[in-house]
Design a protein around this motif. Structure first.
Motif: not given
Length: 471
Positions: A17-23
């Motif tokens: 998911r695209d927000y994985f890195d920021s999470s």
């Protein structure tokens, strides 16, 4: 830490998911400082990475491996093999959030684990001091008691619970009133996987080796492949007596390979004994004794190694006495006309070149004694792709009382080998207890001596060291 020394870590992100890195940016920033981090977002990339790289850990970062499509199944099979070979796999991050209870439970059931998804809440956790942790884990690096909101896991066994609620833990919420937390659930759990085989009391060496080979593994057993009418003890009896065999030099004695035992106590009750339960029964079982009747044993198993076979032939000249010939080459009693020894040496997962180099000092040693003997040590001319191919060639002795052979060596201390008086005592002992030229007439089989030769410059942390100090 130099970059070349950094371990390799793989993130499996098959449902990225695209927000994985920021999470999880904080986690990534720490990992990239101490490790080489790879990420696989497709099944093809995952299989390629696991096949080509020796990873320190594989992090299952989402629910991708719980899918039932063929590609995901192939990756899961690779991960299982990685774990069976000693690898460390961690399921976390998005994994519990997006797996769902049914897939979550089925995933761990596939590994033979009873873990189930539990409560979702915040409370304070601490390290379970009796937990089984991954090897080389630094306890100082683990957090002190701290608060977090997490999917709990229930039905984990005591030694599998790593982070558990502190005593008297209460739920922590800005909306709901505090409630007691289920102390049986845990925030982080872990299990150590050993390849293993469970066998009943009647299983014999040949049956053990064949069953193990059918599953691509080996297990420590004796030195014979007996028939159903063989006088040779079963694997369970052999193991409970200590158990020296062809694989002892590499995997220790049979007793050291016991993972679990089912025992019938003198009161008639049945219990399971291992390192985590009923330890007072488990300790004597692994030290050649028991407080009951053993119904079955679970033994360690190992990936089937290749093996290189070398030969050793020794024949004394006519003018050589028994004592001149040596304490470890006795095959007949002192009244026998012939004195000879023939045996084999083998190396696990070694090349023919390595075996040849290892035999060179032995050939040189034998050459210095050609005045009293004729000896030959052959190089590694025979290589078996699987150790099971060698065990399949073992002899099968029947109950006729004419057995006369020495199949291997017993462990001998360095002092015994170097002291002339002790060497003489050892030779006379072997003459008395070893095979006889004429079979006994009392109905008992001819004595035999079996075991294995173990060479090591380091102290061994197993049952052997308790008896000899050094092997």
């Amino acid at each position: 830490m130099a970059s070349t020394d950094k371990p390799q870590i793989l993130f499996l992100c098959l449902e990225h998911r695209d927000y994985f890195d920021s999470s999880y940016s904080t986690l990534f920033n720490i990992l990239i400082q101490v490790a080489h981090v790879q990420r696989a977002k497709t099944a093809t990339a995952a299989i390629s990475a696991i096949t080509s790289t020796a990873f320190k850990a594989i992090i299952i970062a989402d629910e991708g491996l719980t899918n039932h499509d063929p590609a995901s199944r192939q990756v899961l099979a690779k991960v299982k093999t990685y774990i069976e070979n000693g690898g460390l796999a961690i399921a976390g991050l998005h994994f519990p959030n997006f797996s769902g209870m049914i897939k979550f439970n089925l995933f761990f059931k596939g590994f033979g684990l009873p873990w189930k998804m539990g409560d979702w809440l915040r409370t304070t956790f601490q390290l379970n001091s009796s937990a089984t942790l991954p090897e080389s884990t630094e306890l100082a690096s683990l957090p002190r008691p701290y608060s977090m909101k997490v999917h709990h896991i229930k039905h984990a066994r005591p030694q599998e619970k790593i982070l558990v609620p502190v005593p008297g833990a209460m739920t922590q919420s800005n909306v709901f009133a505090p409630e007691p937390v289920d102390q049986e659930q845990a925030a982080v759990v872990g299990a150590r996987f050993d390849l293993a085989l469970t066998l009943g009391v009647g299983v014999q060496d040949g049956e053990l080796f064949e069953a193990a080979a059918n599953h691509g593994v080996i297990a420590v057993g004796g030195t014979n492949k007996p028939t159903l009418i063989s006088w040779v003890a079963t694997v369970v009896g052999w193991t409970l007596g200590g158990g020296h065999g062809l694989m002892t030099g590499h995997y220790s004695i049979g007793a050291d390979n016991i993972l679990q035992a089912t025992t019938v106590t003198p009161t008639g009750s049945t219990l399971t004994a291992d390192a985590f339960q009923n330890q007072d029964f488990f300790w004597p079982i692994r030290r050649s004794g028991t407080f009951g009747a053993v119904a079955d044993l679970t033994l360690k198993a190992y990936p089937n190694p290749s093996v290189v076979l070398c030969g050793l032939d020794f024949t004394a000249r006519n003018t050589t006495t028994k004592m001149q010939c040596g304490y470890c080459t006795i095959k007949e009693r002192h009244d026998s006309e012939a004195l000879a020894y023939a045996g084999s040496l083998f190396m696990h997962d070694a090349s023919v070149e390595n075996a040849t180099a290892a035999m060179r000092p032995l050939r040189q040693l034998l050459g210095r004694y050609n005045g009293t003997s004729e000896a030959a040590a052959t190089d590694g001319r025979f290589r078996f792709d699987r150790f099971a191919n060698l065990t399949a060639m073992l002899s099968s002795y029947e109950t006729v009382g004419t057995v006369n052979g020495i199949t291997a060596f017993r462990l001998l201390t360095k002092q015994t080998l170097q002291d002339e008086t002790k060497r003489g005592l050892l030779a006379r002992t072997l003459q008395e207890v070893g095979p006889q030229t004429v079979a006994q007439t009392n109905g008992l089989p001819n004595p035999s001596i079996s075991g294995t030769m173990t060479l090591s410059l380091q102290r061994v942390s197993n049952a052997l060291s308790l008896r000899t100090g050094r092997t």
